[in-house]
Design a protein around this motif. Structure first.
Motif, mmCIF file in Angstrom:
data_model
loop_
_atom_site.group_PDB
_atom_site.id
_atom_site.type_symbol
_atom_site.label_atom_id
_atom_site.label_comp_id
_atom_site.label_asym_id
_atom_site.label_seq_id
_atom_site.Cartn_x
_atom_site.Cartn_y
_atom_site.Cartn_z
ATOM 1 N N GLN A 96 19.227 5.070 2.007
ATOM 2 C CA GLN A 96 18.018 5.236 1.524
ATOM 3 C C GLN A 96 18.459 4.272 -0.029
ATOM 4 O O GLN A 96 19.150 4.255 -0.215
ATOM 5 N N LYS A 97 17.071 4.267 -0.283
ATOM 6 C CA LYS A 97 16.750 3.823 -1.732
ATOM 7 C C LYS A 97 15.443 4.284 -2.369
ATOM 8 O O LYS A 97 14.917 5.499 -1.675
ATOM 9 N N ALA A 98 16.152 4.652 -4.205
ATOM 10 C CA ALA A 98 15.388 5.561 -4.951
ATOM 11 C C ALA A 98 14.046 4.732 -4.345
ATOM 12 O O ALA A 98 13.208 4.217 -4.391
ATOM 13 N N GLY A 99 13.320 6.195 -4.337
ATOM 14 C CA GLY A 99 11.762 6.179 -3.879
ATOM 15 C C GLY A 99 11.185 6.229 -2.653
ATOM 16 O O GLY A 99 9.942 6.566 -1.839
ATOM 17 N N ASP A 100 12.397 6.517 -1.631
ATOM 18 C CA ASP A 100 12.129 6.695 -0.592
ATOM 19 C C ASP A 100 11.482 8.086 0.270
ATOM 20 O O ASP A 100 11.768 8.903 -0.906
ATOM 21 N N ILE A 101 10.301 7.901 1.221
ATOM 22 C CA ILE A 101 9.890 9.061 1.156
ATOM 23 C C ILE A 101 9.914 9.128 2.799
ATOM 24 O O ILE A 101 9.812 8.693 3.576
ATOM 25 N N ILE A 102 10.763 10.352 3.626
ATOM 26 C CA ILE A 102 11.094 10.667 4.947
ATOM 27 C C ILE A 102 10.328 11.497 5.395
ATOM 28 O O ILE A 102 10.650 12.904 4.755
ATOM 29 N N MET A 103 9.024 10.972 6.206
ATOM 30 C CA MET A 103 8.313 12.239 6.785
ATOM 31 C C MET A 103 8.945 12.786 7.823
ATOM 32 O O MET A 103 9.906 12.081 9.072
ATOM 33 N N PRO A 104 8.338 13.818 8.549
ATOM 34 C CA PRO A 104 8.954 14.399 9.565
ATOM 35 C C PRO A 104 8.387 13.588 10.167
ATOM 36 O O PRO A 104 7.399 12.682 11.151
ATOM 37 N N GLY A 105 9.552 13.613 11.405
ATOM 38 C CA GLY A 105 9.698 12.143 12.738
ATOM 39 C C GLY A 105 10.210 10.597 12.209
ATOM 40 O O GLY A 105 10.453 9.873 13.269
ATOM 41 N N GLY A 106 10.758 11.057 11.586
ATOM 42 C CA GLY A 106 11.775 9.605 10.221
ATOM 43 C C GLY A 106 10.348 8.600 9.788
ATOM 44 O O GLY A 106 11.684 7.416 9.383
ATOM 45 N N MET A 107 9.187 9.017 9.364
ATOM 46 C CA MET A 107 8.675 7.591 9.508
ATOM 47 C C MET A 107 9.142 7.357 7.537
ATOM 48 O O MET A 107 9.071 8.409 7.178
ATOM 49 N N LYS A 108 9.016 6.170 7.558
ATOM 50 C CA LYS A 108 10.085 6.232 6.103
ATOM 51 C C LYS A 108 8.201 5.354 5.267
ATOM 52 O O LYS A 108 7.851 4.380 5.589
ATOM 53 N N MET A 109 8.469 5.462 4.023
ATOM 54 C CA MET A 109 7.215 4.555 2.495
ATOM 55 C C MET A 109 8.042 5.196 1.617
ATOM 56 O O MET A 109 9.283 5.734 2.010
ATOM 57 N N ASN A 110 8.182 4.453 0.844
ATOM 58 C CA ASN A 110 8.583 4.439 -0.589
ATOM 59 C C ASN A 110 7.509 4.032 -1.719
ATOM 60 O O ASN A 110 6.611 3.671 -1.608
ATOM 61 N N LYS A 135 7.667 3.917 -4.492
ATOM 62 C CA LYS A 135 7.094 1.765 -5.518
ATOM 63 C C LYS A 135 6.077 1.733 -4.817
ATOM 64 O O LYS A 135 4.971 0.541 -5.256
ATOM 65 N N ASP A 136 5.532 1.608 -2.796
ATOM 66 C CA ASP A 136 4.252 1.155 -2.841
ATOM 67 C C ASP A 136 3.387 1.707 -3.225
ATOM 68 O O ASP A 136 1.834 1.036 -2.140
ATOM 69 N N MET A 137 3.088 2.886 -3.302
ATOM 70 C CA MET A 137 1.492 3.793 -4.105
ATOM 71 C C MET A 137 0.621 3.043 -4.580
ATOM 72 O O MET A 137 -0.037 2.871 -4.352
ATOM 73 N N GLU A 138 1.149 2.268 -5.797
ATOM 74 C CA GLU A 138 0.987 1.457 -6.338
ATOM 75 C C GLU A 138 -0.054 -0.021 -5.759
ATOM 76 O O GLU A 138 -1.873 0.222 -6.772
ATOM 77 N N LYS A 139 -0.246 0.055 -4.936
ATOM 78 C CA LYS A 139 -0.216 -0.670 -3.669
ATOM 79 C C LYS A 139 -1.854 -0.447 -3.195
ATOM 80 O O LYS A 139 -2.445 -0.965 -2.374
ATOM 81 N N LEU A 140 -1.644 1.144 -2.563
ATOM 82 C CA LEU A 140 -2.989 1.803 -2.955
ATOM 83 C C LEU A 140 -3.916 3.060 -3.960
ATOM 84 O O LEU A 140 -4.962 2.202 -3.234
ATOM 85 N N LYS A 141 -3.281 1.929 -4.650
ATOM 86 C CA LYS A 141 -3.982 2.226 -5.437
ATOM 87 C C LYS A 141 -5.967 1.474 -5.283
ATOM 88 O O LYS A 141 -6.830 1.394 -5.639
ATOM 89 N N GLY A 142 -5.404 0.364 -5.210
ATOM 90 C CA GLY A 142 -6.655 -0.902 -5.103
ATOM 91 C C GLY A 142 -7.127 -0.286 -3.811
ATOM 92 O O GLY A 142 -8.367 -0.923 -3.512
ATOM 93 N N MET A 195 6.633 7.013 -11.671
ATOM 94 C CA MET A 195 5.879 8.202 -10.965
ATOM 95 C C MET A 195 5.238 8.410 -11.932
ATOM 96 O O MET A 195 3.694 8.521 -11.570
ATOM 97 N N SER A 196 5.107 9.029 -12.786
ATOM 98 C CA SER A 196 4.856 9.339 -13.746
ATOM 99 C C SER A 196 3.914 8.373 -14.566
ATOM 100 O O SER A 196 2.961 8.626 -15.248
ATOM 101 N N ALA A 197 4.506 6.971 -15.399
ATOM 102 C CA ALA A 197 4.124 5.705 -15.758
ATOM 103 C C ALA A 197 2.905 5.248 -14.633
ATOM 104 O O ALA A 197 2.121 5.178 -15.388
ATOM 105 N N ALA A 198 3.560 5.281 -13.200
ATOM 106 C CA ALA A 198 2.170 4.377 -12.368
ATOM 107 C C ALA A 198 1.344 5.371 -12.631
ATOM 108 O O ALA A 198 -0.241 5.200 -12.175
ATOM 109 N N ALA A 199 1.336 7.270 -11.811
ATOM 110 C CA ALA A 199 0.201 8.204 -12.283
ATOM 111 C C ALA A 199 -0.600 8.034 -13.406
ATOM 112 O O ALA A 199 -2.069 8.284 -13.283
ATOM 113 N N SER A 200 -0.111 8.090 -13.984
ATOM 114 C CA SER A 200 -0.610 7.977 -15.534
ATOM 115 C C SER A 200 -2.085 7.092 -16.004
ATOM 116 O O SER A 200 -2.852 7.938 -15.853
#
Length: 176
Positions: A147-161, A163-170, A62-67
């Motif tokens: 759960q696997k490392a990187g999973d974020i569970i939002m209220p209501g049960g929505m799950k995202m990882n 590690k997929d955030m790098e895709k949002l960069k585009g 996460m730190s390496a991707a954020a940089s």
């Protein structure tokens, strides 16, 4: 759901500014399931509590991707160690909006930590606004079996990882 994504976007901006390469690197959090309670003022977002499953590799990634992402959108990103924790100052611009942020981070990153940030945003559709956000994070124990490392569970049960955030960069507009 749009509100949850907008709040997650705010958290991502905080991570970009705090997780980016700087004078001092933040410690890696203890592996396992972290509960993160976010309280924000100065905007329409309600309090939100989410869970984040992490491990040492994911926190480092996460730190390496954020940089690199932060280098593209932030003209200033600085973290300094203090007697009680860390202080982060950043200036980042995305989609015609410039945000100046100051965050104070305290805690041990093994059982709990708190991030208190203030920011001033100019430009974009919202105009000018000041916000404060507090993130109270506490370690809950091992991640759940589904759960696997990187999973974020939002209220209501929505799950995202994350590690997929790098895709949002585009999806971010290119800076001029």
């Amino acid at each position: 759901m749009t509100r949850q994504l907008a709040l997650l976007g705010s958290a991502v901006c905080l991570v970009l500014s705090a997780g980016a390469a700087s004078a001092v690197d933040l410690p890696i959090r203890k592996a396992g399931l972290w509960e993160m309670k976010m309280v924000r003022t100065g905007g329409p977002m309600p309090e939100i509590t989410m869970q984040h499953c992490t491990d040492e590799t994911t926190d480092k990634e996460m730190s390496a991707a954020a940089s690199p992402m932060a280098k593209e959108v932030c003209s200033k990103q600085d973290i300094q160690k203090t007697a009680t924790g860390y202080v982060s100052d950043s200036v980042c611009s995305v989609a015609g909006m410039t945000m100046q942020s100051h965050a104070e981070i305290v805690g041990d990153f093994n059982s709990a930590y708190t991030v208190k940030s203030t920011s001033h945003a100019e430009g974009g559709a919202a105009g000018s606004r000041d916000t404060t956000m507090t993130i109270e994070a506490k370690w809950l124990g091992a991640c759940k079996s589904d759960q696997k490392a990187g999973d974020i569970i939002m209220p209501g049960g929505m799950k995202m990882n994350v590690k997929d955030m790098e895709k949002l960069k585009g999806l971010l507009p290119k800076q001029k």
